[in-house]
Design a protein around this motif. Sequence first.
Motif, short mmCIF file in Angstrom:
data_model
loop_
_atom_site.label_atom_id
_atom_site.label_comp_id
_atom_site.label_asym_id
_atom_site.label_seq_id
_atom_site.Cartn_x
_atom_site.Cartn_y
_atom_site.Cartn_z
N LYS A 9 -4.69 -3.14 -4.35
CA LYS A 9 -5.80 -4.12 -4.64
C LYS A 9 -5.48 -5.10 -5.57
O LYS A 9 -6.08 -6.19 -5.47
N GLU A 10 -4.28 -5.28 -6.24
CA GLU A 10 -3.87 -6.28 -7.06
C GLU A 10 -2.57 -6.98 -6.43
O GLU A 10 -1.58 -6.42 -6.60
N ASN B 137 1.77 -0.94 -8.37
CA ASN B 137 1.20 0.13 -8.10
C ASN B 137 -0.20 0.37 -7.70
O ASN B 137 -0.65 1.26 -7.89
N ASN B 138 -0.80 -0.94 -7.40
CA ASN B 138 -2.13 -0.94 -6.92
C ASN B 138 -2.21 -2.01 -5.79
O ASN B 138 -1.84 -3.20 -6.12
N ARG C 241 -0.07 -0.34 -17.90
CA ARG C 241 0.46 -0.40 -16.60
C ARG C 241 1.39 -1.64 -16.27
O ARG C 241 2.26 -1.61 -15.41
N ASP D 185 0.88 -1.01 -0.23
CA ASP D 185 0.00 -0.02 0.12
C ASP D 185 1.05 1.26 0.06
O ASP D 185 1.51 1.75 1.16
N ASN D 186 0.96 1.97 -1.29
CA ASN D 186 0.26 1.74 -2.46
C ASN D 186 1.22 1.14 -3.42
O ASN D 186 0.51 0.45 -4.40
N THR D 187 2.54 1.50 -3.51
CA THR D 187 3.37 0.91 -4.70
C THR D 187 4.61 0.29 -3.70
O THR D 187 4.75 0.39 -2.84
#
Length: 270
Positions: A45-46, A42-43, A200, A26-28
Amino acid sequence: PGSAYFRKSFELPGKPKTADVIVSADNTFVLLVNHRNGMAGNNWKELKFRNLADRFKAGRNVVTVMATNSGEDASPAGLWLGIRFQFEDGSTKDVISDKTWKVNTEDIKGWNKPEYDDSKWATASELGGLDVAPWRLAKELKVNGSDLAFGGKFRESLQNKTALTTALGRPNREQVTTQRPSVATTLQALALTNGEVLSRIIKDGAAALANGEEKQERLAKRLFHLAIGRGPTEAEAGMLDGLAGGENAKESVEDILWAVAMLPEFQLIY
């Protein structure tokens, strides 16, 4: 934003056959193995997956992660990581993010090199399991996680569709596809040249590759071999040398990846 710098040293009984890495931050984040290019994201959630067996060796290994919280407040970043090693004799070993990791909030020169002395660093704080708020990664892991990984490979049919896979004609599980058109559709052309998903992927890949010790010129030629199975022609080598000469390493590597991905020869293979 606030950044945290994580280190983990451990021993392996031999060269692993596979090393399936699953990570989110979180986050990158940018992850290196023995100061070699690893992976980036960079996410939060993934969950990111990759087999990094070629980066590990018998004996002592060091994994480093720079995680950055991109919020407005200067708060530290959170990290979740799991590595499952499998060896030739069938045995396995797991390494996870826990309080045995070392952490620091200062970007000290050489901190991500294996020989760096982290004995004075603090130990990481464990905030909870996969269900801890606000991340709640358990569901994501169940859908896309390690139970789908076999030797660093994942069942694409069980992954969520993306705009890129849809544009490229990913079939339903019930369909059998024996051929595909040799000419790209308008949707495919847009997805390959200006699509958010591919952009991305290339950006994340460039972030990971640019943080290693490999020189950009050598990296460019190695990527060419990996992507299309041959070395660059004289004209292509000149183009790659020009792209590798930029002052910003990450942007230069990103340009190189775009150049390779846009080759019709690469797109025909993949």
